[in-house]
Design a protein around this motif. Structure first.
Motif, PDB file in Angstrom:
ATOM      1  N   LEU A  53      -5.913   4.013  -4.844  1.00 37.63           N
ATOM      2  CA  LEU A  53      -5.046   4.328  -3.705  1.00 37.63           C
ATOM      3  C   LEU A  53      -3.704   3.622  -3.851  1.00 37.63           C
ATOM      4  O   LEU A  53      -2.635   4.232  -3.667  1.00 37.63           O
ATOM      5  CB  LEU A  53      -5.726   3.916  -2.402  1.00 37.63           C
ATOM      6  N   ASN A  54      -3.739   2.343  -4.223  1.00 41.59           N
ATOM      7  CA  ASN A  54      -2.493   1.588  -4.396  1.00 41.59           C
ATOM      8  C   ASN A  54      -1.627   2.208  -5.489  1.00 41.59           C
ATOM      9  O   ASN A  54      -0.402   2.332  -5.335  1.00 41.59           O
ATOM     10  CB  ASN A  54      -2.797   0.129  -4.745  1.00 41.59           C
ATOM     11  N   LEU A  61       5.903   6.729  -4.157  1.00 44.58           N
ATOM     12  CA  LEU A  61       7.126   6.099  -3.646  1.00 44.58           C
ATOM     13  C   LEU A  61       8.218   6.087  -4.723  1.00 44.58           C
ATOM     14  O   LEU A  61       9.391   6.334  -4.429  1.00 44.58           O
ATOM     15  CB  LEU A  61       6.825   4.676  -3.179  1.00 44.58           C
ATOM     16  N   LEU A  62       7.827   5.818  -5.962  1.00 44.09           N
ATOM     17  CA  LEU A  62       8.800   5.810  -7.054  1.00 44.09           C
ATOM     18  C   LEU A  62       9.392   7.197  -7.286  1.00 44.09           C
ATOM     19  O   LEU A  62      10.558   7.333  -7.658  1.00 44.09           O
ATOM     20  CB  LEU A  62       8.142   5.297  -8.338  1.00 44.09           C
ATOM     21  N   LEU A  63       8.578   8.231  -7.072  1.00 46.79           N
ATOM     22  CA  LEU A  63       9.037   9.599  -7.282  1.00 46.79           C
ATOM     23  C   LEU A  63       9.567  10.229  -6.000  1.00 46.79           C
ATOM     24  O   LEU A  63       9.879  11.429  -5.971  1.00 46.79           O
ATOM     25  CB  LEU A  63       7.881  10.448  -7.832  1.00 46.79           C
ATOM     26  N   ALA A  65       8.007  10.973  -3.275  1.00 43.69           N
ATOM     27  CA  ALA A  65       7.078  11.979  -2.751  1.00 43.69           C
ATOM     28  C   ALA A  65       6.236  11.343  -1.649  1.00 43.69           C
ATOM     29  O   ALA A  65       6.064  10.118  -1.608  1.00 43.69           O
ATOM     30  CB  ALA A  65       6.177  12.499  -3.865  1.00 43.69           C
ATOM     31  N   ARG A  66       5.722  12.166  -0.744  1.00 47.32           N
ATOM     32  CA  ARG A  66       4.903  11.631   0.345  1.00 47.32           C
ATOM     33  C   ARG A  66       3.561  11.182  -0.205  1.00 47.32           C
ATOM     34  O   ARG A  66       2.836  11.970  -0.801  1.00 47.32           O
ATOM     35  CB  ARG A  66       4.677  12.687   1.426  1.00 47.32           C
ATOM     36  N   PRO A  67       3.185   9.915  -0.022  1.00 52.93           N
ATOM     37  CA  PRO A  67       1.913   9.420  -0.560  1.00 52.93           C
ATOM     38  C   PRO A  67       0.759   9.688   0.398  1.00 52.93           C
ATOM     39  O   PRO A  67       0.973   9.927   1.593  1.00 52.93           O
ATOM     40  CB  PRO A  67       2.158   7.917  -0.694  1.00 52.93           C
ATOM     41  N   PRO A  68      -0.474   9.616  -0.096  1.00 52.26           N
ATOM     42  CA  PRO A  68      -1.632   9.655   0.813  1.00 52.26           C
ATOM     43  C   PRO A  68      -1.636   8.393   1.657  1.00 52.26           C
ATOM     44  O   PRO A  68      -1.335   7.303   1.173  1.00 52.26           O
ATOM     45  CB  PRO A  68      -2.828   9.703  -0.146  1.00 52.26           C
ATOM     46  N   GLU A  69      -1.984   8.518   2.926  1.00 51.45           N
ATOM     47  CA  GLU A  69      -1.913   7.380   3.838  1.00 51.45           C
ATOM     48  C   GLU A  69      -3.203   6.578   3.898  1.00 51.45           C
ATOM     49  O   GLU A  69      -3.229   5.502   4.499  1.00 51.45           O
ATOM     50  CB  GLU A  69      -1.554   7.883   5.244  1.00 51.45           C
ATOM     51  N   SER A  70      -4.273   7.096   3.282  1.00 49.34           N
ATOM     52  CA  SER A  70      -5.555   6.403   3.326  1.00 49.34           C
ATOM     53  C   SER A  70      -6.425   6.911   2.192  1.00 49.34           C
ATOM     54  O   SER A  70      -6.106   7.919   1.535  1.00 49.34           O
ATOM     55  CB  SER A  70      -6.261   6.664   4.665  1.00 49.34           C
ATOM     56  N   TRP A  86       0.108  17.601  -8.311  1.00 53.45           N
ATOM     57  CA  TRP A  86       0.261  16.197  -7.922  1.00 53.45           C
ATOM     58  C   TRP A  86       1.646  15.702  -8.381  1.00 53.45           C
ATOM     59  O   TRP A  86       2.166  16.153  -9.418  1.00 53.45           O
ATOM     60  CB  TRP A  86      -0.824  15.343  -8.580  1.00 53.45           C
ATOM     61  N   PRO A  87       2.234  14.751  -7.664  1.00 52.83           N
ATOM     62  CA  PRO A  87       3.535  14.211  -8.069  1.00 52.83           C
ATOM     63  C   PRO A  87       3.387  13.184  -9.189  1.00 52.83           C
ATOM     64  O   PRO A  87       3.573  11.974  -8.993  1.00 52.83           O
ATOM     65  CB  PRO A  87       4.050  13.576  -6.774  1.00 52.83           C
TER      66      PRO A  87
END
Length: 397
Positions: A53-54, A61-63, A65-70, A86-87
């Motif tokens: 997840l991390n 964040l580097l790309l 793009a919206r990350p998964p929140e959980s 996937w990004p």
């Protein structure tokens, strides 16, 4: 080394997406072992899952793009979002179109998920089942009992499901060649996961094709994890086991179902076909040094391993000849003809990612065609081109 292969290996080691997919795949496998990836709501999460997840959040964040929140949202990504969406930055052709890490209907790891998990050196043995088979081979080698090794492999191929009573009594049954291997069965057969249980009937249902347990789907149907069974048409119900039948239902662990039982079934069927053609075939020679030793009338001896992988790139990265003993003249990796129908560029991608020129890649149909021509004409193996049209036996899968 081929310069093109050097370029691909460099791209592989430099691609952040490779590290991310390995991490997420390993996490999904770990969650499935702990219970159900689709129920990833309990905290603390397994270490592998939190790390995945991390890594995914940081990559997004580097790309920008919206990350998964959980973690539950990451599981949804794995089940519902094709990997080519996937990004992530990946080497070319490593992800088949529309491929996912979890089956949407069951939230269980796909075959591709396991392929990515074993691509990581630190988890390859754990998720491929190599450790278990090495222990079996070592004991049989010390006891000079190859028949026990073959009996163990055949049991995994033919009986991926056993009741606890069968597990306890099989080694001592009349005609059994398992010898002293009975105690090792408890390491590779584990209580059937609750995800396979029909809760209303309190029973498990096996697949009529591969004899593994079917998995209830979210839509109320039944699903088999083996590609060849799903492609055979509607999944057929096999034996039904009561949940408490003869002490409970035991299922072969997933790594051995995927990497030993499934290719072993293909090797057994292919061995039977080759024997009918007129070749001499020995299954799992040298305590499993490779899948089959095939000897033709002209004296040519082949070392054959059956491989049924989703990703030709990941398969190509593992290409290496088997041990030289028992001796052979040439080595082949045989894939189901269906893989080329599903992925016409499979062979080309495999060739680009392989680190060496050996083993040769061939379909089951090509090997059977070659064997028929070789035996009928008495010609050397080198003179037979498996790609030349002619009598085309049906592929095994």
């Amino acid at each position: 080394m081929n310069p093109d292969r050097t370029v691909h290996m460099a791209r592989w080691s430099e691609a952040d997406g490779v590290l991310l997919l390995r991490s997420v795949a390993t996490a999904m496998v770990r969650l499935s072992e702990a219970g159900d990836p689709g129920a990833a709501s309990a905290v603390p999460y397994p270490e592998e899952a939190q790390r995945a997840l991390n890594t995914t959040v940081l990559t997004c964040l580097l790309l920008k793009a919206r990350p998964p929140e959980s973690l539950p949202e990451l599981v949804e990504w794995a089940a519902c979002r094709p990997l080519d969406q996937w990004p992530v930055t990946l080497p070319p052709d490593v992800v088949p179109p529309e491929a996912r890490l979890l089956y949407e209907a069951t939230r269980q790891p796909t075959q591709l998920c396991y392929e990515w998990a074993v691509d990581a050196e630190d988890s390859a043995a754990q998720y491929s089942g190599q450790h278990h088979m090495s222990v079996v081979a070592q004991r049989c080698r010390e006891e000079k009992y190859p028949e026990a090794y073959r009996a163990f492999r055949l049991l995994l191929v033919r009986r991926p499901v056993l009741t606890h009573r069968e597990l306890a009594t099989l080694p001592a049954a009349a005609g059994s060649d398992l010898g002293s291997l009975g105690d090792l069965l408890y390491d590779v057969y584990q209580p059937a996961p609750a995800g396979h249980l029909d809760r209303e009937r309190r029973s498990y249902v096996s697949c009529a094709h591969c004899h593994g347990l079917l998995h209830p789907t979210t839509g109320g149907g039944l699903w088999c994890e083996q590609r060849r069974c799903r492609e055979a048409g509607t999944v057929r119900r096999g034996r039904e086991y009561r949940a408490d039948e003869n002490g409970g239902v035991q299922l072969l662990i997933r790594p051995l179902r995927q990497w030993v039982s499934a290719p072993g079934l293909m090797e057994k069927r292919l061995a039977d076909q080759l024997a009918k053609v007129g070749a001499e075939v020995e299954l799992w020679p040298g305590f499993g040094a490779y899948g089959m030793r095939v000897r033709f009338p002209d004296g040519t001896t082949l070392a054959v391993d059956c491989k049924d992988w989703t990703s030709p790139a990941l398969l190509g990265r593992r290409a290496a000849p088997p041990p030289p003993d028992p001796p052979y003249d040439r080595c082949l990796w045989v894939i189901p003809a269906g893989r080329l129908r599903d992925h016409p560029g499979f062979r080309e991608v495999f060739e680009r990612y392989r680190p060496s020129a050996s083993p040769e890649l061939m379909t089951d149909r090509e090997l059977l065609r070659t064997a028929r021509r070789l035996v009928a004409a008495g010609r050397p193996y080198e003179d037979i081109d498996p790609a030349v049209p002619g009598e085309a036996p049906e592929g095994l899968f």
